[in-house]
Write an enzyme that holds these catalytic residues in place. Structure first.
Site, PDB file in Angstrom:
ATOM      1  N   LYS A 105      -7.594   6.381   0.517  1.00 41.64           N
ATOM      2  CA  LYS A 105      -6.560   5.205   0.487  1.00 41.64           C
ATOM      3  C   LYS A 105      -5.867   4.840  -0.744  1.00 41.64           C
ATOM      4  O   LYS A 105      -4.686   4.987  -1.115  1.00 41.64           O
ATOM      5  CB  LYS A 105      -6.953   4.131   1.400  1.00 41.64           C
ATOM      6  CG  LYS A 105      -5.920   3.042   1.521  1.00 41.64           C
ATOM      7  CD  LYS A 105      -4.906   3.373   2.179  1.00 41.64           C
ATOM      8  CE  LYS A 105      -3.666   2.433   1.913  1.00 41.64           C
ATOM      9  NZ  LYS A 105      -2.279   2.648   2.564  1.00 41.64           N
ATOM     10  N   ASN A 136      -2.111   5.677  -2.434  1.00 40.03           N
ATOM     11  CA  ASN A 136      -0.976   5.036  -3.055  1.00 40.03           C
ATOM     12  C   ASN A 136      -0.622   4.990  -4.317  1.00 40.03           C
ATOM     13  O   ASN A 136       0.264   4.407  -4.848  1.00 40.03           O
ATOM     14  CB  ASN A 136      -1.564   3.513  -2.380  1.00 40.03           C
ATOM     15  CG  ASN A 136      -0.941   3.247  -1.164  1.00 40.03           C
ATOM     16  OD1 ASN A 136      -0.080   3.999  -0.342  1.00 40.03           O
ATOM     17  ND2 ASN A 136      -1.398   1.913  -0.695  1.00 40.03           N
ATOM     18  N   THR A 175      -7.259  -2.345   3.507  1.00 40.33           N
ATOM     19  CA  THR A 175      -7.482  -1.629   2.417  1.00 40.33           C
ATOM     20  C   THR A 175      -8.752  -2.142   1.604  1.00 40.33           C
ATOM     21  O   THR A 175      -8.443  -3.339   1.135  1.00 40.33           O
ATOM     22  CB  THR A 175      -6.349  -1.246   1.475  1.00 40.33           C
ATOM     23  OG1 THR A 175      -5.168  -0.859   2.349  1.00 40.33           O
ATOM     24  CG2 THR A 175      -6.537  -0.567   0.332  1.00 40.33           C
ATOM     25  N   CYS A 189       1.477  -3.454  -1.028  1.00 43.77           N
ATOM     26  CA  CYS A 189       0.417  -2.554  -1.061  1.00 43.77           C
ATOM     27  C   CYS A 189       0.272  -2.160  -2.435  1.00 43.77           C
ATOM     28  O   CYS A 189      -0.729  -1.942  -3.216  1.00 43.77           O
ATOM     29  CB  CYS A 189       0.090  -1.503  -0.108  1.00 43.77           C
ATOM     30  SG  CYS A 189      -0.220  -2.106   1.510  1.00 43.77           S
ATOM     31  N   GLU A 214       5.749  -0.504   6.292  1.00 44.85           N
ATOM     32  CA  GLU A 214       6.187  -1.601   7.017  1.00 44.85           C
ATOM     33  C   GLU A 214       7.526  -1.352   7.546  1.00 44.85           C
ATOM     34  O   GLU A 214       8.282  -0.679   6.766  1.00 44.85           O
ATOM     35  CB  GLU A 214       6.441  -2.784   6.070  1.00 44.85           C
ATOM     36  CG  GLU A 214       4.969  -3.353   5.659  1.00 44.85           C
ATOM     37  CD  GLU A 214       4.959  -4.517   4.775  1.00 44.85           C
ATOM     38  OE1 GLU A 214       6.074  -4.898   4.252  1.00 44.85           O
ATOM     39  OE2 GLU A 214       3.816  -4.848   4.153  1.00 44.85           O
ATOM     40  N   ASP A 237      -3.001  -2.062  -4.836  1.00 50.24           N
ATOM     41  CA  ASP A 237      -3.909  -0.916  -4.767  1.00 50.24           C
ATOM     42  C   ASP A 237      -4.116  -0.075  -6.024  1.00 50.24           C
ATOM     43  O   ASP A 237      -5.146   0.270  -6.331  1.00 50.24           O
ATOM     44  CB  ASP A 237      -3.185   0.054  -3.716  1.00 50.24           C
ATOM     45  CG  ASP A 237      -3.507  -0.877  -2.252  1.00 50.24           C
ATOM     46  OD1 ASP A 237      -3.725  -1.731  -1.989  1.00 50.24           O
ATOM     47  OD2 ASP A 237      -3.135  -0.105  -1.140  1.00 50.24           O
TER      48      ASP A 237
HETATM   49  N1  LIG Z   1       1.427  -3.838   5.274  1.00 52.33           N
HETATM   50  C1  LIG Z   1       1.345  -2.629   4.947  1.00 52.33           C
HETATM   51  O1  LIG Z   1       2.223  -1.562   4.573  1.00 52.33           O
HETATM   52  C2  LIG Z   1      -0.303  -1.745   4.946  1.00 52.33           C
HETATM   53  C3  LIG Z   1      -0.442  -0.519   4.956  1.00 52.33           C
HETATM   54  C4  LIG Z   1      -1.557   0.059   4.874  1.00 52.33           C
HETATM   55  C5  LIG Z   1      -2.822  -0.875   4.870  1.00 52.33           C
HETATM   56  N2  LIG Z   1      -2.455  -2.081   4.731  1.00 52.33           N
HETATM   57  C6  LIG Z   1      -3.601  -2.888   4.446  1.00 52.33           C
HETATM   58  O2  LIG Z   1      -4.053  -3.586   5.854  1.00 52.33           O
HETATM   59  C7  LIG Z   1      -4.380  -5.032   5.624  1.00 52.33           C
HETATM   60  C8  LIG Z   1      -3.493  -6.028   6.212  1.00 52.33           C
HETATM   61  O3  LIG Z   1      -2.111  -5.626   5.942  1.00 52.33           O
HETATM   62  P1  LIG Z   1      -1.059  -6.432   6.552  1.00 52.33           P
HETATM   63  O4  LIG Z   1       0.293  -5.961   6.045  1.00 52.33           O
HETATM   64  O5  LIG Z   1      -1.165  -6.032   8.138  1.00 52.33           O
HETATM   65  O6  LIG Z   1      -1.198  -7.867   6.378  1.00 52.33           O
HETATM   66  P2  LIG Z   1      -0.579  -9.250   7.249  1.00 52.33           P
HETATM   67  O7  LIG Z   1      -0.438 -10.376   5.953  1.00 52.33           O
HETATM   68  O8  LIG Z   1       0.744  -8.660   7.739  1.00 52.33           O
HETATM   69  O9  LIG Z   1      -1.389  -9.515   8.420  1.00 52.33           O
HETATM   70  C9  LIG Z   1      -2.793  -9.874   8.110  1.00 52.33           C
HETATM   71  C10 LIG Z   1      -2.832 -11.065   9.343  1.00 52.33           C
HETATM   72  O10 LIG Z   1      -4.511 -11.391   9.386  1.00 52.33           O
HETATM   73  C11 LIG Z   1      -4.479 -12.588   9.797  1.00 52.33           C
HETATM   74  N3  LIG Z   1      -5.942 -13.236   9.339  1.00 52.33           N
HETATM   75  C12 LIG Z   1      -6.251 -13.459   8.008  1.00 52.33           C
HETATM   76  N4  LIG Z   1      -7.702 -13.970   8.188  1.00 52.33           N
HETATM   77  C13 LIG Z   1      -8.108 -13.698   9.355  1.00 52.33           C
HETATM   78  C14 LIG Z   1      -9.221 -13.836   9.952  1.00 52.33           C
HETATM   79  N5  LIG Z   1     -10.413 -14.039   9.394  1.00 52.33           N
HETATM   80  N6  LIG Z   1      -9.458 -13.512  11.280  1.00 52.33           N
HETATM   81  C15 LIG Z   1      -8.266 -13.031  12.132  1.00 52.33           C
HETATM   82  N7  LIG Z   1      -7.101 -13.093  11.421  1.00 52.33           N
HETATM   83  C16 LIG Z   1      -6.883 -13.320  10.174  1.00 52.33           C
HETATM   84  C17 LIG Z   1      -3.390 -13.307   9.116  1.00 52.33           C
HETATM   85  O11 LIG Z   1      -3.065 -14.661   9.741  1.00 52.33           O
HETATM   86  C18 LIG Z   1      -2.318 -12.266   9.157  1.00 52.33           C
HETATM   87  O12 LIG Z   1      -1.636 -12.501  10.504  1.00 52.33           O
HETATM   88  C19 LIG Z   1      -4.569  -5.228   3.929  1.00 52.33           C
HETATM   89  O13 LIG Z   1      -5.762  -4.913   3.510  1.00 52.33           O
HETATM   90  C20 LIG Z   1      -3.503  -4.161   3.503  1.00 52.33           C
HETATM   91  O14 LIG Z   1      -3.764  -3.892   2.299  1.00 52.33           O
HETATM   92  C21 LIG Z   1      -1.173  -2.737   4.712  1.00 52.33           C
END
Ligand SMILES: NC(=O)c1ccc[n+]([C@@H]2O[C@H](COP(=O)([O-])OP(=O)(O)OC[C@H]3O[C@@H](n4cnc5c(N)ncnc54)[C@H](O)[C@@H]3O)[C@@H](O)[C@H]2O)c1
Length: 401
Positions: free
Chosen positions: A204, A208, A119, A260, A146, A264
């Site tokens: 997005k 949210n 996001t 989020c 999640e 957000d």
């Molecule tokens: N969790 C949710 O419900 C959800 C839903 C929609 C959108 N999002 C968005 O998606 C994005 C990720 O969320 P998430 O919950 O999956 O995060 P998360 O923290 O669960 O996972 C992120 C992963 O990225 C890895 N990482 C960090 N820097 C990196 C790099 N340079 N190269 C490779 N890997 C790297 C971390 O080690 C981690 O495993 C965020 O922007 C979030 O806002 C999350």
């Protein structure tokens, strides 16, 4: 088979990597070696029924690595799903992990179409295209929850892919990417929208922020009812029969939370900098006001117990039943407020290994926790608490959401 690389193996990255690796060759990249090792051994690094099942039972073309360059070098699509936390000093998302991934892609493969799934602020894709002078960048908002990360991608409410304005090739790539997501899903006839990247970014954040608005609305309704001595449930039931309002996503809580919604809403408020508004700021503020009210209501309940050594027991730090993490959960805001009032707080949270958290003692044994707590504060009622109902403080009505 198309070659795809996925940066970040959290909820978003892993769900997408698994979905796409049913029909494409996918390499998932993370900076945490333990996560990579687990995925290669078909063990899910996060608690998710479908992810666990797909990793072990399906014939996936999925490998994981910490070697980003090798993964990106010959990928047609590189999906970026790294964190974008809110930076309270800059009043904006910290997008450095996304830029870090983009820079690595550009160093090894200038043919790749980069798809941002993280996001991001409204306007980010166009700004990054200008910064790197590279226009093969799409933004596809992610709507998963999640705990249902893969499920929500197998049965998506919609697929949205945004492409940069005026770049026809990228519109074609956006359509191609949307077909890859469709093919991996089980649901048929998924509403699919191709639009400008900036519009997709707005979708997005506005989606949210609406969810946060709805949570805040029912929470403020509950605050009113509680102060005026009215029954919240009767009021919510009464208004929910209007089909325009509906009887769902209306369960009062201590506040919206999770990874989020808090960040957000703040990012959207920041995007309104030069645009008149009242509502968006009010949603952010309402969540703080709700937590202030809940903390003072808890203290009132505690005082009614007339205990010599009052202790507030916090049952779970997670937002909802079934969740496996407590990032930004509202209850932590409540704990902070109670501690400021010098209240003694203890915590029951089985996923915590440490014995102290936020300066509160963590009690591992549920029976000891129940007996040591003068009152027990829980965002959602759980059967495990049935024998101590007289001690419970919750605003939960429906045991859901
Ligand atoms: N969790 C949710 O419900 C959800 C839903 C929609 C959108 N999002 C968005 O998606 C994005 C990720 O969320 P998430 O919950 O999956 O995060 P998360 O923290 O669960 O996972 C992120 C992963 O990225 C890895 N990482 C960090 N820097 C990196 C790099 N340079 N190269 C490779 N890997 C790297 C971390 O080690 C981690 O495993 C965020 O922007 C979030 O806002 C999350």
């Amino acid at each position: 088979m198309i070659k795809i690389a996925v940066a970040g193996t959290g909820y978003v990255g892993l769900a997408n990597a698994i979905l796409l690796s049913q029909h494409n060759e996918v390499v998932a990249v993370d900076i945490v070696p333990e996560k990579v090792e687990k995925i290669n051994n078909k063990i899910s690094p996060i608690a998710d029924k479908e992810i666990e099942e797909y990793l072990t039972a399906k014939n996936l073309h999925l490998t994981a690595t910490t070697d980003a360059e090798s993964a990106y070098r010959d990928a047609e699509f590189v999906i970026i799903s790294t964190p974008t936390n809110y930076d309270d000093e800059k009043n904006y998302f910290d997008t450095s992990s996304v830029e870090n991934a983009i820079e690595t892609v550009l160093a090894v493969n200038r043919n790749a179409t980069i798809v941002i799934k993280s996001t991001i602020p409204v306007g980010y894709t166009e700004s990054i295209i200008a910064k790197y002078k590279y226009n093969k960048i799409l933004f596809s908002p992610e709507f998963l929850r999640e705990g249902k990360a893969l499920y929500d991608n197998l049965y998506p409410s919609r697929i949205i892919v945004g492409s940069p304005q005026g770049v026809d090739d990228m519109k074609t790539q956006a359509e191609k990417f949307s077909r890859l997501l469709q093919k991996g899903a089980i649901k048929q006839e998924i509403p699919t929208l191709i639009m400008q990247a900036t519009e997709a970014e707005a979708v997005k954040l506005f989606a949210n922020t609406y969810l946060a608005l709805r949570v805040s609305y029912f929470n403020e309704l509950d605050t009113y009812a509680e102060i005026k001595g009215l029954d919240t449930k009767s009021i919510i039931e009464g208004i929910g029969y209007d089909p325009r309002i509906g009887n769902y996503y209306n369960n009062p809580s201590f506040g919206y939370g999770g990874y989020c919604l808090p960040k957000d809403t703040k990012q959207l408020r920041a995007n309104y900098k030069d645009v008149p508004e009242n509502l968006i700021s009010a949603i952010v503020q309402a969540n703080e006001t709700r937590k202030d009210f809940i903390a003072s209501d808890i203290i009132r309940f505690l005082e009614s117990k007339k205990s010599d050594k009052p202790v507030v027991g916090i049952y779970r730090l997670t937002m909802k039943s079934g969740s496996d993490n407590f990032r930004q959960s509202a209850i932590q805001g409540i704990i902070e407020r109670l501690l400021k009032c010098s209240i003694t707080v203890c915590i029951y949270e089985p996923t915590l290994s440490s014995s102290v958290y936020m300066n509160c003692s963590v009690i591992k044994n549920i029976d000891i926790f129940k007996s040591e707590s003068t009152i027990i504060v829980t965002n959602r009622f759980e059967n495990q608490l049935k024998n101590v109902v007289g001690k419970i403080y919750t605003r939960d009505i429906y045991s859901r959401d």
